[in-house]
Design an enzyme around this catalytic site. Sequence first.
Site, PDB file in Angstrom:
ATOM      1  N   ALA A   1       0.434  -1.285   0.105  1.00 49.05           N
ATOM      2  CA  ALA A   1       0.651   0.354  -0.135  1.00 49.05           C
ATOM      3  C   ALA A   1       0.845   1.340  -0.071  1.00 49.05           C
ATOM      4  O   ALA A   1       0.785   2.428  -0.221  1.00 49.05           O
ATOM      5  CB  ALA A   1      -0.783   0.011   1.174  1.00 49.05           C
ATOM      6  N   LYS A   2       2.324   1.083   0.561  1.00 48.40           N
ATOM      7  CA  LYS A   2       3.143   2.149   0.791  1.00 48.40           C
ATOM      8  C   LYS A   2       1.961   3.302   1.281  1.00 48.40           C
ATOM      9  O   LYS A   2       2.963   4.617   0.708  1.00 48.40           O
ATOM     10  CB  LYS A   2       4.306   2.776  -0.771  1.00 48.40           C
ATOM     11  CG  LYS A   2       4.511   1.872  -1.976  1.00 48.40           C
ATOM     12  CD  LYS A   2       4.622   1.841  -2.996  1.00 48.40           C
ATOM     13  CE  LYS A   2       5.304   0.616  -3.455  1.00 48.40           C
ATOM     14  NZ  LYS A   2       4.188  -0.514  -3.918  1.00 48.40           N
ATOM     15  N   ARG A   3       1.649   3.038   2.268  1.00 56.55           N
ATOM     16  CA  ARG A   3       1.227   4.035   3.316  1.00 56.55           C
ATOM     17  C   ARG A   3       2.240   4.900   4.369  1.00 56.55           C
ATOM     18  O   ARG A   3       3.265   4.642   4.203  1.00 56.55           O
ATOM     19  CB  ARG A   3      -0.156   3.554   3.726  1.00 56.55           C
ATOM     20  CG  ARG A   3      -1.023   3.138   3.330  1.00 56.55           C
ATOM     21  CD  ARG A   3      -2.123   4.293   2.343  1.00 56.55           C
ATOM     22  NE  ARG A   3      -3.195   3.605   2.391  1.00 56.55           N
ATOM     23  CZ  ARG A   3      -3.360   3.331   1.240  1.00 56.55           C
ATOM     24  NH1 ARG A   3      -2.496   3.239   0.240  1.00 56.55           N
ATOM     25  NH2 ARG A   3      -4.830   2.352   1.011  1.00 56.55           N
TER      26      ARG A   3
END
Length: 272
Positions: free
Chosen positions: A92-94
């Site tokens: 998700a690369k949050r």
Amino acid sequence: MTSSDIFAEIQKKNSFLCVGLDPVIEKIPRQLQREEDPVFSFNKAIIDATIDHAVAYKPNLAFYEALGPGGWETLQKTLEYLPSEVFTIADAKRGDIGNTSTLYAKAFFEQMDFDAITIAPYMGEDSVRPFLAFDGKWAIVLALTSNQGSQDFQLIDNSDGKPLFASVVEKSKTWGTAQNMMYVVGATRGSHIENVRALVPDHFLLVPGVGAQGGSLEEVARFGMNAQCGLLVNSSRGILYASSDSDFAVAAKKEAQSLQGAMEELLSRYLT
């Protein structure tokens, strides 16, 4: 899931393969397009074909978000279909300020029950720490990615003469431990994997870029393997689209089996 749990699965399957579940609706074989949920049918077939050879699965959320509300339902069904012994990663690369990161963590760890999530560390410690507050869950910090644009920032030397990615690893490793933090390190340069491994000798590394992006599996193992293997090597397109015809699952199995065979040889060579 602990690092020992992951290593046990690696030993059981003689593999450190992670399958990226990144389905492009236009590439799904024609016979599945008539299904009620073509993407889930595709994912299910890929999982069935690769489960004997993979220890982890990594859905990239963009491929599901692009499908609207139904895509989230497909993602949840896919996650529930995966056996409990495999390691699940929300790609998700949050990364945001603390209270927002806490809610992201609750979404993926409590609501969806992923084992891990990829994190962009640009906003610093308070954007990462909330993901480290969940027992048995992992933050996978982007250290050095395999895309061409990684050179724009990640390889720039700071005032100490160190590349930015090395500074990210050195600083962030103080926030967590080898039991709740991993790092994304692209496979395209073995020397960079060696540099990261020197900084975090006990952490797992999630390694994209083998195969379609030109990374060498042998180099990844030579420079990145530690006493518990310490590697999860991801393959997405090479497995998912090994064939675009009705034999797509058979072709996916063959590709996963080939990677597993190479990994088995590398495990026997480097783990003593």
